[in-house]
Write a protein that holds these residues in place. Structure first.
Motif, PDB file in Angstrom:
ATOM      1  N   ASP A   1       0.826  -1.213   0.000  1.00 23.71           N
ATOM      2  CA  ASP A   1       0.000   0.000   0.000  1.00 23.71           C
ATOM      3  C   ASP A   1       0.864   1.268   0.000  1.00 23.71           C
ATOM      4  O   ASP A   1       0.488   2.288  -0.572  1.00 23.71           O
ATOM      5  CB  ASP A   1      -0.915   0.012   1.222  1.00 23.71           C
ATOM      6  CG  ASP A   1      -2.061  -0.982   1.083  1.00 23.71           C
ATOM      7  OD1 ASP A   1      -2.346  -1.369  -0.072  1.00 23.71           O
ATOM      8  OD2 ASP A   1      -2.642  -1.388   2.105  1.00 23.71           O
ATOM      9  N   THR A   2       1.993   1.195   0.659  1.00 24.15           N
ATOM     10  CA  THR A   2       2.911   2.346   0.690  1.00 24.15           C
ATOM     11  C   THR A   2       3.753   2.431  -0.574  1.00 24.15           C
ATOM     12  O   THR A   2       4.076   3.525  -1.047  1.00 24.15           O
ATOM     13  CB  THR A   2       3.837   2.231   1.918  1.00 24.15           C
ATOM     14  OG1 THR A   2       3.046   2.046   3.091  1.00 24.15           O
ATOM     15  CG2 THR A   2       4.687   3.491   2.066  1.00 24.15           C
ATOM     16  N   LEU A   3       4.098   1.271  -1.152  1.00 24.73           N
ATOM     17  CA  LEU A   3       4.994   1.234  -2.298  1.00 24.73           C
ATOM     18  C   LEU A   3       4.305   1.632  -3.599  1.00 24.73           C
ATOM     19  O   LEU A   3       4.877   2.349  -4.425  1.00 24.73           O
ATOM     20  CB  LEU A   3       5.589  -0.173  -2.426  1.00 24.73           C
ATOM     21  CG  LEU A   3       6.642  -0.370  -3.516  1.00 24.73           C
ATOM     22  CD1 LEU A   3       7.846   0.513  -3.260  1.00 24.73           C
ATOM     23  CD2 LEU A   3       7.041  -1.837  -3.611  1.00 24.73           C
TER      24      LEU A   3
ATOM     25  N   PHE B   1       3.591   4.759  -8.762  1.00 23.13           N
ATOM     26  CA  PHE B   1       2.713   5.490  -9.673  1.00 23.13           C
ATOM     27  C   PHE B   1       3.160   6.952  -9.819  1.00 23.13           C
ATOM     28  O   PHE B   1       3.184   7.509 -10.935  1.00 23.13           O
ATOM     29  CB  PHE B   1       1.272   5.428  -9.178  1.00 23.13           C
ATOM     30  CG  PHE B   1       0.652   4.074  -9.303  1.00 23.13           C
ATOM     31  CD1 PHE B   1       1.141   3.140 -10.198  1.00 23.13           C
ATOM     32  CD2 PHE B   1      -0.445   3.713  -8.517  1.00 23.13           C
ATOM     33  CE1 PHE B   1       0.566   1.895 -10.322  1.00 23.13           C
ATOM     34  CE2 PHE B   1      -1.024   2.464  -8.636  1.00 23.13           C
ATOM     35  CZ  PHE B   1      -0.514   1.547  -9.533  1.00 23.13           C
ATOM     36  N   LYS B   2       3.517   7.588  -8.698  1.00 24.76           N
ATOM     37  CA  LYS B   2       3.982   8.981  -8.756  1.00 24.76           C
ATOM     38  C   LYS B   2       5.282   9.089  -9.544  1.00 24.76           C
ATOM     39  O   LYS B   2       5.487  10.051 -10.300  1.00 24.76           O
ATOM     40  CB  LYS B   2       4.171   9.529  -7.335  1.00 24.76           C
ATOM     41  CG  LYS B   2       2.877   9.826  -6.601  1.00 24.76           C
ATOM     42  CD  LYS B   2       3.164  10.389  -5.226  1.00 24.76           C
ATOM     43  CE  LYS B   2       1.863  10.661  -4.469  1.00 24.76           C
ATOM     44  NZ  LYS B   2       2.134  11.188  -3.102  1.00 24.76           N
ATOM     45  N   SER B   3       6.161   8.117  -9.389  1.00 27.70           N
ATOM     46  CA  SER B   3       7.433   8.146 -10.113  1.00 27.70           C
ATOM     47  C   SER B   3       7.205   8.033 -11.613  1.00 27.70           C
ATOM     48  O   SER B   3       7.816   8.769 -12.408  1.00 27.70           O
ATOM     49  CB  SER B   3       8.338   7.004  -9.628  1.00 27.70           C
ATOM     50  OG  SER B   3       8.609   7.120  -8.248  1.00 27.70           O
ATOM     51  N   ILE B   4       6.324   7.119 -12.005  1.00 27.54           N
ATOM     52  CA  ILE B   4       6.002   6.974 -13.426  1.00 27.54           C
ATOM     53  C   ILE B   4       5.393   8.266 -13.957  1.00 27.54           C
ATOM     54  O   ILE B   4       5.743   8.744 -15.055  1.00 27.54           O
ATOM     55  CB  ILE B   4       5.050   5.788 -13.655  1.00 27.54           C
ATOM     56  CG1 ILE B   4       5.739   4.479 -13.282  1.00 27.54           C
ATOM     57  CG2 ILE B   4       4.574   5.736 -15.101  1.00 27.54           C
ATOM     58  CD1 ILE B   4       4.812   3.270 -13.308  1.00 27.54           C
ATOM     59  N   ASP B   5       4.510   8.845 -13.175  1.00 28.44           N
ATOM     60  CA  ASP B   5       3.857  10.096 -13.587  1.00 28.44           C
ATOM     61  C   ASP B   5       4.879  11.220 -13.745  1.00 28.44           C
ATOM     62  O   ASP B   5       4.835  11.993 -14.709  1.00 28.44           O
ATOM     63  CB  ASP B   5       2.808  10.472 -12.550  1.00 28.44           C
ATOM     64  CG  ASP B   5       1.700  11.336 -13.144  1.00 28.44           C
ATOM     65  OD1 ASP B   5       1.487  11.265 -14.377  1.00 28.44           O
ATOM     66  OD2 ASP B   5       1.062  12.087 -12.391  1.00 28.44           O
TER      67      ASP B   5
ATOM     68  N   THR C   1      14.371  15.149 -10.762  1.00 26.77           N
ATOM     69  CA  THR C   1      15.117  14.255  -9.863  1.00 26.77           C
ATOM     70  C   THR C   1      14.848  14.623  -8.408  1.00 26.77           C
ATOM     71  O   THR C   1      14.669  13.736  -7.553  1.00 26.77           O
ATOM     72  CB  THR C   1      16.623  14.350 -10.157  1.00 26.77           C
ATOM     73  OG1 THR C   1      16.868  13.990 -11.525  1.00 26.77           O
ATOM     74  CG2 THR C   1      17.405  13.417  -9.248  1.00 26.77           C
ATOM     75  N   TYR C   2      14.807  15.927  -8.142  1.00 29.38           N
ATOM     76  CA  TYR C   2      14.489  16.379  -6.782  1.00 29.38           C
ATOM     77  C   TYR C   2      13.082  15.922  -6.373  1.00 29.38           C
ATOM     78  O   TYR C   2      12.870  15.463  -5.239  1.00 29.38           O
ATOM     79  CB  TYR C   2      14.600  17.898  -6.724  1.00 29.38           C
ATOM     80  CG  TYR C   2      14.223  18.497  -5.387  1.00 29.38           C
ATOM     81  CD1 TYR C   2      15.054  18.374  -4.291  1.00 29.38           C
ATOM     82  CD2 TYR C   2      13.027  19.200  -5.241  1.00 29.38           C
ATOM     83  CE1 TYR C   2      14.716  18.926  -3.063  1.00 29.38           C
ATOM     84  CE2 TYR C   2      12.676  19.762  -4.028  1.00 29.38           C
ATOM     85  CZ  TYR C   2      13.526  19.610  -2.944  1.00 29.38           C
ATOM     86  OH  TYR C   2      13.186  20.149  -1.735  1.00 29.38           O
TER      87      TYR C   2
ATOM     88  N   THR D   1       9.485  12.119  -3.457  1.00 32.99           N
ATOM     89  CA  THR D   1       8.481  11.052  -3.508  1.00 32.99           C
ATOM     90  C   THR D   1       8.931   9.825  -2.730  1.00 32.99           C
ATOM     91  O   THR D   1       8.139   9.193  -2.005  1.00 32.99           O
ATOM     92  CB  THR D   1       8.207  10.673  -4.978  1.00 32.99           C
ATOM     93  OG1 THR D   1       7.737  11.821  -5.674  1.00 32.99           O
ATOM     94  CG2 THR D   1       7.177   9.554  -5.063  1.00 32.99           C
ATOM     95  N   TRP D   2      10.201   9.470  -2.873  1.00 35.14           N
ATOM     96  CA  TRP D   2      10.723   8.286  -2.182  1.00 35.14           C
ATOM     97  C   TRP D   2      11.309   8.625  -0.818  1.00 35.14           C
ATOM     98  O   TRP D   2      11.945   7.768  -0.188  1.00 35.14           O
ATOM     99  CB  TRP D   2      11.784   7.614  -3.060  1.00 35.14           C
ATOM    100  CG  TRP D   2      11.188   6.964  -4.271  1.00 35.14           C
ATOM    101  CD1 TRP D   2      11.007   7.509  -5.495  1.00 35.14           C
ATOM    102  CD2 TRP D   2      10.658   5.648  -4.346  1.00 35.14           C
ATOM    103  NE1 TRP D   2      10.405   6.631  -6.348  1.00 35.14           N
ATOM    104  CE2 TRP D   2      10.180   5.456  -5.663  1.00 35.14           C
ATOM    105  CE3 TRP D   2      10.541   4.588  -3.432  1.00 35.14           C
ATOM    106  CZ2 TRP D   2       9.599   4.281  -6.094  1.00 35.14           C
ATOM    107  CZ3 TRP D   2       9.970   3.404  -3.864  1.00 35.14           C
ATOM    108  CH2 TRP D   2       9.501   3.258  -5.174  1.00 35.14           C
ATOM    109  N   GLN D   3      11.123   9.879  -0.373  1.00 34.28           N
ATOM    110  CA  GLN D   3      11.542  10.336   0.956  1.00 34.28           C
ATOM    111  C   GLN D   3      13.032  10.093   1.194  1.00 34.28           C
ATOM    112  O   GLN D   3      13.453   9.564   2.233  1.00 34.28           O
ATOM    113  CB  GLN D   3      10.709   9.644   2.039  1.00 34.28           C
ATOM    114  CG  GLN D   3       9.234   9.961   1.949  1.00 34.28           C
ATOM    115  CD  GLN D   3       8.408   9.216   2.972  1.00 34.28           C
ATOM    116  OE1 GLN D   3       8.911   8.319   3.664  1.00 34.28           O
ATOM    117  NE2 GLN D   3       7.143   9.574   3.103  1.00 34.28           N
ATOM    118  N   ILE D   4      13.831  10.494   0.192  1.00 36.81           N
ATOM    119  CA  ILE D   4      15.284  10.370   0.294  1.00 36.81           C
ATOM    120  C   ILE D   4      15.846  11.723   0.713  1.00 36.81           C
ATOM    121  O   ILE D   4      15.540  12.752   0.101  1.00 36.81           O
ATOM    122  CB  ILE D   4      15.894   9.934  -1.056  1.00 36.81           C
ATOM    123  CG1 ILE D   4      15.338   8.558  -1.460  1.00 36.81           C
ATOM    124  CG2 ILE D   4      17.416   9.893  -0.983  1.00 36.81           C
ATOM    125  CD1 ILE D   4      15.776   8.117  -2.841  1.00 36.81           C
TER     126      ILE D   4
END
Length: 354
Positions: free
Chosen positions: A87-89, A94-98, A148-149, A154-157
């Motif tokens: 559910d978290t992944l 989806f956001k990354s693809i978008d 990239t930022y 999105t991935w909380q890095i």
């Protein structure tokens, strides 16, 4: 709302039916919106001959379609029992693809707009065919950094360490390549200010004269009359004086031929001879007319100057050679002396013979 649609269609309230219904509605809406943009906005822009808008409207169909489909998939998969980690992944995926799809759209749109601007560039405009690669590279770097930022967020890095490293690397590269950066910036200003263009004859501060064959971001190439190509860094040209012999109100330029005659000649007769030589020269312009000027009383003779106009700086050497040759021949026929340095030796006394 979904339950009311299922009831209206007479479908059972089942999870897989709901997922299928959401997927179908999403796909249908995405396709309808995509074709609506194409049939309405794209065609309207083409009829108005707005190529930029037509390209952008046509290119935006893909990211909008993908965004709608991803939203539908997210809603559909939310109805399925999935592990908490999934559910978290899934939203992050989806956001990354978008983001990647939208980044590609902005990249293509910016490049197309820059190319269109450069093709219609006016004199003095910063974006032109010569500077297009620079702005394309800058825009590509900016878009990649921004998206990239956003992906990192999105991935909380945590980007603190990355930004610190990038700052240190940037300072090191800046010091190591300061001359290259100076040449690049000077090249941009030269292309924007247009002190010369390809095909112009220029004289740079160090004395080299030739025709400009290439204006790059790092250097300018000049072809001399000796058929040698000189590669001059743009920083040197930008910080020095440039004489553009092909610029001005028109491409015509004035050429000077200096003549010296003896003090005992008839100066009016000399002027008539010089004017006659100029009028018989086919390589010079008749408008403006040739002119003769008596400049000064020299140490050995009277110094005059023949002023003529030529159509192209390239023929200056040939014109001066032809005029000097004809003047020398006419002076020889007319017995007009051309003074030159003479030294008289006086012997005060001779040694006595033994």
């Amino acid at each position: 709302m979904l339950e009311s649609i299922q009831t209206w269609l007479g479908l059972p309230n089942h999870m897989y039916v709901s997922i299928s219904l959401i997927s179908l509605i999403t796909m249908f809406f995405a396709i309808i919106l995509s074709y609506s943009i194409k049939l309405v906005l794209v065609n309207f822009a083409k009829k108005r001959q707005k190529k930029n808008y037509a390209f952008i409207f046509n290119a935006i169909r893909l990211p909008i379609t993908v965004s709608i489909i991803l939203i539908g998939l997210h809603q559909a998969l939310g109805l399925m029992p999935t592990p908490t980690s999934l559910d978290t992944l899934l939203p992050k995926i989806f956001k990354s693809i978008d983001l990647i799809i939208w980044g590609q759209f902005f990249f293509r749109s910016v490049r197309f707009s820059l190319k269109s601007i450069s093709q219609n560039a006016q004199d003095g405009q910063l974006i032109r065919p010569q500077t297009l690669p620079l702005f394309e590279n800058i825009s590509a770097v900016v878009i990649i950094l921004i998206f990239t930022y956003l992906l990192f967020i999105t991935w909380q890095i945590d980007m603190s360490a990355w930004l610190a490293s990038a700052g240190i690397i940037g300072i090191a590269v800046g010091f190591a390549a300061k001359d290259t950066i100076a040449n690049l910036l000077s090249g941009v200003f030269i292309l924007a200010d247009s002190p010369y263009k390809i095909g112009d004859y220029i004289v740079i501060d160090s004395g080299e004269r030739g025709m400009v064959t290439h204006i790059g971001l790092r250097s300018t190439r000049i072809l001399t009359r000796d058929d040698l190509e000189i590669n001059v860094p743009n920083a040197i040209i930008a910080n020095g004086k440039i004489i553009n012999e092909s610029s001005g109100r028109h491409i015509k330029s004035r050429t000077r031929v200096q003549v010296s005659v003896a003090y005992d000649v008839d100066i009016d007769h000399v002027k008539n001879i010089l004017m006659d030589v100029a009028k018989n020269e086919t390589q010079i312009c008749t408008d403006p007319e040739p002119r003769i000027r008596f400049r000064r009383f020299g140490a050995s003779g009277l110094e005059l100057e023949l002023l003529v106009w030529i159509d192209d700086p390239e023929i200056r050497g040939r014109v001066i050679d032809s005029l000097n040759t004809q003047i020398y021949k006419r002076f020889a026929i007319e017995h007009i002396e051309i003074p030159y340095s003479k030294h008289d030796l006086y012997i005060k006394s001779l040694p006595k013979k033994d």
